[in-house]
Design a protein around this motif. Structure first.
Motif, short mmCIF file in Angstrom:
data_model
loop_
_atom_site.label_atom_id
_atom_site.label_comp_id
_atom_site.label_asym_id
_atom_site.label_seq_id
_atom_site.Cartn_x
_atom_site.Cartn_y
_atom_site.Cartn_z
N ALA A 1 0.84 -1.21 0.00
CA ALA A 1 0.00 0.00 0.00
C ALA A 1 0.87 1.26 0.00
O ALA A 1 0.55 2.25 -0.67
CB ALA A 1 -0.93 -0.01 1.22
N ARG B 1 -0.87 4.53 -1.22
CA ARG B 1 -2.19 4.55 -0.56
C ARG B 1 -2.07 4.84 0.93
O ARG B 1 -3.04 5.23 1.56
CB ARG B 1 -2.91 3.21 -0.79
CG ARG B 1 -3.39 3.06 -2.24
CD ARG B 1 -4.24 1.83 -2.41
NE ARG B 1 -3.46 0.62 -2.24
CZ ARG B 1 -3.92 -0.51 -1.73
NH1 ARG B 1 -5.18 -0.59 -1.32
NH2 ARG B 1 -3.15 -1.57 -1.61
N GLU C 1 -5.81 -4.72 5.11
CA GLU C 1 -6.47 -4.11 3.93
C GLU C 1 -7.56 -3.14 4.38
O GLU C 1 -7.72 -2.07 3.79
CB GLU C 1 -7.10 -5.19 3.03
CG GLU C 1 -6.12 -6.06 2.28
CD GLU C 1 -5.39 -5.35 1.13
OE1 GLU C 1 -5.58 -4.13 0.94
OE2 GLU C 1 -4.59 -6.03 0.46
N ALA D 1 -7.78 0.75 3.43
CA ALA D 1 -8.96 1.33 2.78
C ALA D 1 -9.47 2.51 3.60
O ALA D 1 -9.84 3.56 3.06
CB ALA D 1 -10.03 0.26 2.64
N HIS D 2 -9.46 2.33 4.90
CA HIS D 2 -9.91 3.38 5.81
C HIS D 2 -9.00 4.62 5.68
O HIS D 2 -9.48 5.74 5.58
CB HIS D 2 -9.89 2.84 7.24
CG HIS D 2 -10.50 3.76 8.23
ND1 HIS D 2 -11.86 3.99 8.27
CD2 HIS D 2 -9.95 4.52 9.21
CE1 HIS D 2 -12.12 4.85 9.24
NE2 HIS D 2 -10.97 5.20 9.82
N ALA E 1 -7.22 5.44 3.15
CA ALA E 1 -7.36 6.05 1.82
C ALA E 1 -8.59 6.94 1.74
O ALA E 1 -8.63 7.90 0.96
CB ALA E 1 -7.43 4.94 0.77
N GLN E 2 -9.62 6.61 2.55
CA GLN E 2 -10.86 7.41 2.53
C GLN E 2 -10.67 8.77 3.19
O GLN E 2 -11.40 9.70 2.92
CB GLN E 2 -11.98 6.67 3.27
CG GLN E 2 -12.68 5.64 2.38
CD GLN E 2 -13.58 4.75 3.20
OE1 GLN E 2 -13.78 4.96 4.40
NE2 GLN E 2 -14.13 3.74 2.55
#
Ligand code: NAD
Ligand code: MG
Length: 412
Positions: free
Chosen positions: A358, A363, A403, A407-408, A410-411
């Motif tokens: 990542a 990311r 992951e 994802a968190h 990246a938001q």
């Protein structure tokens, strides 16, 4: 030395290419039976044309088709999938298996080689980090010979008394009757501790407050070694050294407190072994992976590796310093995971693979790597580790958790 037949897993990677470089210097001593690669199919085809292995293995059907086309007119047979990697690692005609796949994917074929009683040249440290106890048991049970390729562990191996040097065929003292706990371990008699050297990577002297701005390009620019991207980032964060502490624990049966990390920026002393009488034995060489590779390929003989001879007068100074855990939190996390035992090191390894990927994809920031490892370890601590399946499950759970964190992040 009779000619040795080799399988080289991860032939297209840095270690694989260096291995083939040494092999090409000694066609009378080594013969390639199988090569494997994942993405660089053209490179693999060129290697196959040069070394004419009986088998070439890739992981996906479309890549196999491409490789088959590229190899038309040769006698190399193309095989596909994880089972094929295991198959070429256990072939009766193969003497030695270079396990140089990166990451957890390297575990199953390395284990297959151990179970087939091969001479296993282990570059894939993740195998020991994920499943050290099970792997070492397989080595002992099946009479395999384990030779470490990681330069530090290869150095330690060379400095250890022969009996406890991790080579199972000559070991009689360490046969396991039953699984023991992480902390119940014994260095060879007379050995006090292992001094594991580390270069300190590209950020050894960078102001700590600027580490938040580290880019992937800066992290992969290692001062002394040319390596794959994942291990280069691990070297920058010193997670690589953390994984190597865990690796040393299993290879040499050492307790965590018997393994001390020493920063040595010149990367000339590749590690040391301290004895009870105060002697410290070190292995020195230029930082070139062909030295440990050639050592293991020819073991117990010696062959030329194409490496420049060491010119100590030119190098002038060899310096040493203690690592700073505040600068390198990943190193501390590795010691903590080792102390926790169970599935913790497998969790650490899996979360690290996700976090590093990542980071390389931009990311998450550089400091996000250590933060996500800490968080995943905290959440999943206590998962069972009674079997290889348990460890695979812990690995998968850690990947999912990591992951989610990515994802968190990246938001935001
Ligand atoms: P690399 O990225 O250069 O090469 C990795 C190899 O593995 C490639 O051949 C690739 O095709 C293959 N591969 C990648 N993912 C795969 C998958 N899912 N399944 C099957 N094959 C796959 O890596 P590297 O630097 O050569 O490192 C290889 C291993 O050796 C790592 O475990 C690393 O920690 C260890 N190691 C490397 C060095 C070094 O100097 N490069 C030093 C010590 C230890
Ligand atoms: Mg190393």
């Amino acid at each position: 030395m009779s000619r040795r037949n080799l399988t080289i897993l991860g032939a297209t990677g840095t270690i694989g290419v260096n291995t083939l470089d040494v092999v090409a210097r000694h066609p009378d001593k080594f013969r390639v039976v199988a090569l494997s690669g994942q993405n660089q199919i053209e490179k693999l085809a060129i290697q196959c044309r040069q070394f004419q292995p009986r088998y070439a293995v890739v992981l996906e059907a479309d890549k196999a088709a491409t490789l088959q086309t590229l190899l038309r007119g040769t006698s190399t047979e193309v095989l596909v999938g994880m089972e094929a990697l295991e198959f070429v690692s256990a072939l009766p005609e193969v003497d030695s298996v270079m396990a140089a796949i990166v990451g957890a994917a390297g575990l199953r074929p390395a284990l297959a080689a151990a179970r087939a009683g091969k001479q296993v040249l282990l570059a894939n440290k993740e195998t020991l980090v994920m499943a050290g106890r099970f792997f070492m048991e397989a080595v002992r049970e099946h009479g395999a010979t384990l030779l470490p390729i990681d330069s530090e562990h290869n150095a330690i191996f060379q400095c250890m008394p022969r009996e406890g040097s991790g080579e199972s065929r000559v070991e009689s003292r360490k046969v396991l009757d039953s699984p023991r706990s992480t902390l119940d371990s014994r260095l060879p008699i007379g050995v006090r501790r292992i001094l594991l050297t580390a270069s300190g990577g590209p950020f050894r002297t960078r102001p700590v407050e600027t580490l938040k701005d580290v880019t992937p390009e800066e992290a992969v620019a290692h001062p002394n070694w040319v390596m794959g991207k994942k291990i280069s980032v691990d070297s920058a964060s010193m997670m690589n050294k953390g994984l190597e502490v865990i690796e040393a624990r299993w290879l040499f049966d050492a307790r965590p407190e018997q393994i001390e990390v020493v920063i040595h920026p010149q990367s000339i002393v590749h590690s040391m072994v301290e004895y009870l009488d105060g002697s410290v034995l070190a292995q020195l060489s230029n930082p070139d992976m062909r030295t440990p590779i050639a050592h293991s390929l020819a073991y117990p003989e010696r062959v030329e590796a194409g490496v420049n001879w060491l010119d100590l007068a030119k190098i002038g100074q060899l310096t040493f310093e203690a690592p700073d855990f505040a600068r390198f939190p990943c190193l501390k996390l590795a010691y903590q995971a080792l102390a926790a035992g169970g599935a913790a090191t497998a969790i650490l390894n899996a979360a690290n693979e996700v976090a590093v990927a990542a980071f390389l994809d931009r990311r998450i920031p550089y400091l996000g790597i250590a933060a996500s490892l800490e968080s995943v370890l905290g959440r999943l601590a206590g998962l069972p580790a009674n079997s290889l399946e348990d460890l695979m499950a812990a690995d998968a759970a850690a990947r999912r958790e990591a992951e989610l964190l990515v994802a968190h992040a990246a938001q935001k």
